[in-house]
Scaffold this motif. Structure first.
Motif, PDB file in Angstrom:
ATOM      1  N   ILE A  98      42.152 -24.982   4.422  1.00  0.00           N
ATOM      2  CA  ILE A  98      41.165 -25.759   5.404  1.00  0.00           C
ATOM      3  C   ILE A  98      40.025 -24.546   5.430  1.00  0.00           C
ATOM      4  O   ILE A  98      38.827 -24.783   5.526  1.00  0.00           O
ATOM      5  CB  ILE A  98      41.511 -26.285   6.828  1.00  0.00           C
ATOM      6  CG1 ILE A  98      42.638 -27.194   6.581  1.00  0.00           C
ATOM      7  CG2 ILE A  98      40.312 -26.440   7.755  1.00  0.00           C
ATOM      8  CD1 ILE A  98      43.028 -27.831   7.801  1.00  0.00           C
ATOM      9  N   SER A  99      40.635 -23.204   5.758  1.00  0.00           N
ATOM     10  CA  SER A  99      39.753 -22.180   6.003  1.00  0.00           C
ATOM     11  C   SER A  99      38.743 -21.925   4.700  1.00  0.00           C
ATOM     12  O   SER A  99      37.530 -21.701   4.677  1.00  0.00           O
ATOM     13  CB  SER A  99      40.163 -21.038   6.424  1.00  0.00           C
ATOM     14  OG  SER A  99      40.837 -21.171   7.690  1.00  0.00           O
ATOM     15  N   ALA A 100      39.588 -22.013   3.453  1.00  0.00           N
ATOM     16  CA  ALA A 100      38.987 -21.933   2.126  1.00  0.00           C
ATOM     17  C   ALA A 100      37.943 -22.961   1.974  1.00  0.00           C
ATOM     18  O   ALA A 100      36.901 -22.526   1.306  1.00  0.00           O
ATOM     19  CB  ALA A 100      39.780 -21.881   1.042  1.00  0.00           C
ATOM     20  N   PHE A 101      38.299 -24.240   2.363  1.00  0.00           N
ATOM     21  CA  PHE A 101      37.250 -25.376   1.925  1.00  0.00           C
ATOM     22  C   PHE A 101      35.975 -25.056   2.831  1.00  0.00           C
ATOM     23  O   PHE A 101      34.796 -25.391   2.454  1.00  0.00           O
ATOM     24  CB  PHE A 101      38.011 -26.684   2.220  1.00  0.00           C
ATOM     25  CG  PHE A 101      37.081 -27.924   2.467  1.00  0.00           C
ATOM     26  CD1 PHE A 101      36.815 -28.475   1.156  1.00  0.00           C
ATOM     27  CD2 PHE A 101      36.432 -28.212   3.573  1.00  0.00           C
ATOM     28  CE1 PHE A 101      35.873 -29.550   1.242  1.00  0.00           C
ATOM     29  CE2 PHE A 101      35.663 -29.233   3.467  1.00  0.00           C
ATOM     30  CZ  PHE A 101      35.217 -30.039   2.250  1.00  0.00           C
ATOM     31  N   LYS A 102      36.266 -24.715   4.055  1.00  0.00           N
ATOM     32  CA  LYS A 102      35.037 -24.615   4.996  1.00  0.00           C
ATOM     33  C   LYS A 102      34.077 -23.444   4.515  1.00  0.00           C
ATOM     34  O   LYS A 102      32.926 -23.564   4.542  1.00  0.00           O
ATOM     35  CB  LYS A 102      35.234 -24.497   6.453  1.00  0.00           C
ATOM     36  CG  LYS A 102      35.924 -25.665   7.028  1.00  0.00           C
ATOM     37  CD  LYS A 102      36.710 -25.435   8.280  1.00  0.00           C
ATOM     38  CE  LYS A 102      35.483 -25.380   9.304  1.00  0.00           C
ATOM     39  NZ  LYS A 102      35.994 -25.390  10.752  1.00  0.00           N
ATOM     40  N   ARG A 103      34.533 -22.433   3.818  1.00  0.00           N
ATOM     41  CA  ARG A 103      33.837 -21.296   3.395  1.00  0.00           C
ATOM     42  C   ARG A 103      33.138 -21.686   2.130  1.00  0.00           C
ATOM     43  O   ARG A 103      32.020 -21.192   2.289  1.00  0.00           O
ATOM     44  CB  ARG A 103      34.771 -19.991   2.815  1.00  0.00           C
ATOM     45  CG  ARG A 103      34.953 -19.106   4.231  1.00  0.00           C
ATOM     46  CD  ARG A 103      35.801 -17.791   3.656  1.00  0.00           C
ATOM     47  NE  ARG A 103      36.888 -17.993   2.744  1.00  0.00           N
ATOM     48  CZ  ARG A 103      38.084 -18.150   3.492  1.00  0.00           C
ATOM     49  NH1 ARG A 103      38.417 -18.205   4.714  1.00  0.00           N
ATOM     50  NH2 ARG A 103      39.285 -18.263   2.723  1.00  0.00           N
ATOM     51  N   HIS A 104      33.706 -22.746   1.553  1.00  0.00           N
ATOM     52  CA  HIS A 104      32.767 -23.100   0.482  1.00  0.00           C
ATOM     53  C   HIS A 104      31.892 -24.166   0.566  1.00  0.00           C
ATOM     54  O   HIS A 104      30.632 -24.059   0.064  1.00  0.00           O
ATOM     55  CB  HIS A 104      33.866 -23.594  -0.681  1.00  0.00           C
ATOM     56  CG  HIS A 104      33.268 -23.908  -2.004  1.00  0.00           C
ATOM     57  ND1 HIS A 104      33.954 -23.484  -3.153  1.00  0.00           N
ATOM     58  CD2 HIS A 104      32.451 -24.570  -2.466  1.00  0.00           C
ATOM     59  CE1 HIS A 104      33.193 -23.863  -4.231  1.00  0.00           C
ATOM     60  NE2 HIS A 104      32.150 -24.703  -3.693  1.00  0.00           N
ATOM     61  N   PHE A 105      32.399 -25.031   1.300  1.00  0.00           N
ATOM     62  CA  PHE A 105      31.519 -26.368   1.554  1.00  0.00           C
ATOM     63  C   PHE A 105      30.813 -26.720   2.754  1.00  0.00           C
ATOM     64  O   PHE A 105      30.096 -27.531   2.975  1.00  0.00           O
ATOM     65  CB  PHE A 105      32.384 -27.762   1.118  1.00  0.00           C
ATOM     66  CG  PHE A 105      32.734 -27.706  -0.364  1.00  0.00           C
ATOM     67  CD1 PHE A 105      32.158 -28.053  -1.243  1.00  0.00           C
ATOM     68  CD2 PHE A 105      34.150 -27.210  -0.536  1.00  0.00           C
ATOM     69  CE1 PHE A 105      32.601 -28.242  -2.653  1.00  0.00           C
ATOM     70  CE2 PHE A 105      34.603 -27.317  -1.850  1.00  0.00           C
ATOM     71  CZ  PHE A 105      33.718 -27.812  -3.024  1.00  0.00           C
ATOM     72  N   VAL A 106      31.311 -25.866   3.864  1.00  0.00           N
ATOM     73  CA  VAL A 106      30.467 -26.099   5.130  1.00  0.00           C
ATOM     74  C   VAL A 106      29.821 -24.799   5.527  1.00  0.00           C
ATOM     75  O   VAL A 106      28.682 -25.073   5.883  1.00  0.00           O
ATOM     76  CB  VAL A 106      31.448 -26.297   6.315  1.00  0.00           C
ATOM     77  CG1 VAL A 106      31.083 -26.524   7.784  1.00  0.00           C
ATOM     78  CG2 VAL A 106      32.341 -27.497   5.972  1.00  0.00           C
ATOM     79  N   GLN A 107      30.253 -23.757   5.186  1.00  0.00           N
ATOM     80  CA  GLN A 107      29.550 -22.396   5.581  1.00  0.00           C
ATOM     81  C   GLN A 107      28.724 -22.236   6.764  1.00  0.00           C
ATOM     82  O   GLN A 107      27.574 -21.825   6.837  1.00  0.00           O
ATOM     83  CB  GLN A 107      28.562 -22.456   4.084  1.00  0.00           C
ATOM     84  CG  GLN A 107      29.139 -22.246   2.996  1.00  0.00           C
ATOM     85  CD  GLN A 107      28.264 -21.581   1.884  1.00  0.00           C
ATOM     86  OE1 GLN A 107      27.236 -22.144   1.626  1.00  0.00           O
ATOM     87  NE2 GLN A 107      28.989 -20.745   0.965  1.00  0.00           N
ATOM     88  N   ILE A 108      29.443 -22.753   8.004  1.00  0.00           N
ATOM     89  CA  ILE A 108      28.993 -22.548   9.133  1.00  0.00           C
ATOM     90  C   ILE A 108      30.001 -21.468   9.951  1.00  0.00           C
ATOM     91  O   ILE A 108      29.558 -20.431  10.536  1.00  0.00           O
ATOM     92  CB  ILE A 108      28.865 -23.834   9.988  1.00  0.00           C
ATOM     93  CG1 ILE A 108      27.977 -24.496   9.347  1.00  0.00           C
ATOM     94  CG2 ILE A 108      28.567 -23.320  11.528  1.00  0.00           C
ATOM     95  CD1 ILE A 108      27.793 -25.875   9.965  1.00  0.00           C
ATOM     96  N   GLU A 109      31.258 -21.699   9.820  1.00  0.00           N
ATOM     97  CA  GLU A 109      32.487 -20.943  10.216  1.00  0.00           C
ATOM     98  C   GLU A 109      33.767 -21.220   9.447  1.00  0.00           C
ATOM     99  O   GLU A 109      33.667 -22.543   8.851  1.00  0.00           O
ATOM    100  CB  GLU A 109      32.651 -20.842  11.740  1.00  0.00           C
ATOM    101  CG  GLU A 109      32.647 -22.658  12.372  1.00  0.00           C
ATOM    102  CD  GLU A 109      34.028 -23.064  12.199  1.00  0.00           C
ATOM    103  OE1 GLU A 109      34.827 -22.278  11.981  1.00  0.00           O
ATOM    104  OE2 GLU A 109      34.157 -24.391  12.319  1.00  0.00           O
TER     105      GLU A 109
END
Length: 276
Positions: free
Chosen positions: A245-256
């Protein structure tokens, strides 16, 4: 007299050693590269049948024949990293030493200069322990690109432009699918974070390198949406779900990059996974 002659000999050796031309590290690396590639060529040129025996120890008849239908293996993924080192010179030196056991095909400096470290068809040691989809040996199927950056500052414009130009060349040359431009953090969640939350994935996706969420998300994730299955279908290793989940968010969300999916994150995941 013998002592004088001995001293003169020692002095001559010292002078000769001081005046001898010393190989620069780059030349040493090039010599090693040549020797190593020659040894690989020798392996490829071998034309002997594999020697096998059955369970009783009896040799199985075998003969080398050869075929006319073959070529080199080609890369099918591009993995983007940041160097996490102080300079390009330090990274190049690291890749020129045997002990670290790490390398990449390309290094791109902050000023946009591209250093080609290894032939694209050869296997660099950049991915480490990693997984994407069903692929567990990413080094054998990918090209590694290192960007001179520690991950805590934005990537320079010159560096980004050079990267996009290089990616266009790689995509065209090796017919690499759009979905197969990913980051080190994507294939090694929990172990590696690069290229980090500041990397311009949206800009790359607009050029056809990787995917990004739609500019306007008009369809929210349904109530029965399974985030774990979606992450797995994209390619993430979900054996450690919070890390994925953290890896996905670093790539596709990029807020936190907390290991928790907010309702907004779920909508982004739902939007992105349908592109894969």
């Amino acid at each position: 007299m013998k002592k004088i002659n001995l001293l003169l000999t020692i002095l001559a050796v010292i002078i000769f050693s001081a005046c001898s031309k010393k190989l620069k590290p780059s030349q040493v690396t090039k010599d090693f590269y040549t020797t190593r590639t020659d040894s690989l060529v020798a392996v490829i040129e071998q034309q002997t049948a594999t020697s096998l025996t059955d369970s009783a120890g009896v040799a199985i008849p075998a003969e080398w024949v050869g075929t006319v239908n073959f070529n080199l293996r080609k890369p099918n993924y591009v993995i983007i990293h940041y160097t996490a080192q102080d300079s390009v010179a330090q990274t190049i030196r690291t890749f020129s030493l045997v002990k670290p056991q790490v390398s990449a095909h390309y290094v791109i400096s902050g000023n946009g200069k591209i250093y080609h470290m290894l032939n694209d068809y050869m296997r660099a040691w950049h991915a480490g322990v990693s997984k994407w989809g069903n692929v567990t040996d990413m080094n054998s199927s990918s090209i590694g690109i290192e960007l001179d950056n520690k991950g805590n500052v934005p990537f320079t414009e010159a560096q980004t432009k050079s990267l996009i130009t290089l990616l266009a060349y790689l995509k065209r040359t090796y017919n690499i699918p759009q979905a197969n431009f990913i980051g080190h953090g994507d294939i090694a969640p929990g172990r590696k974070p690069d290229p980090g939350i500041l990397f311009p994935w949206k800009r790359l996706a607009e050029k056809g390198f990787g995917f990004w969420q739609d500019p306007v998300i008009t369809e929210v994730a349904p109530a029965d949406f399974n985030a774990e299955i979606a992450l797995k279908l994209i390619g993430y290793d979900v054996s450690n779900l919070p890390a994925a989940i953290s890896a996905f968010k670093r790539h596709f969300v990029q807020i936190e990059d907390s290991p928790v999916l907010t309702p907004c994150d779920l909508d982004v995941l739902f939007n992105v996974y349908r592109k894969y």
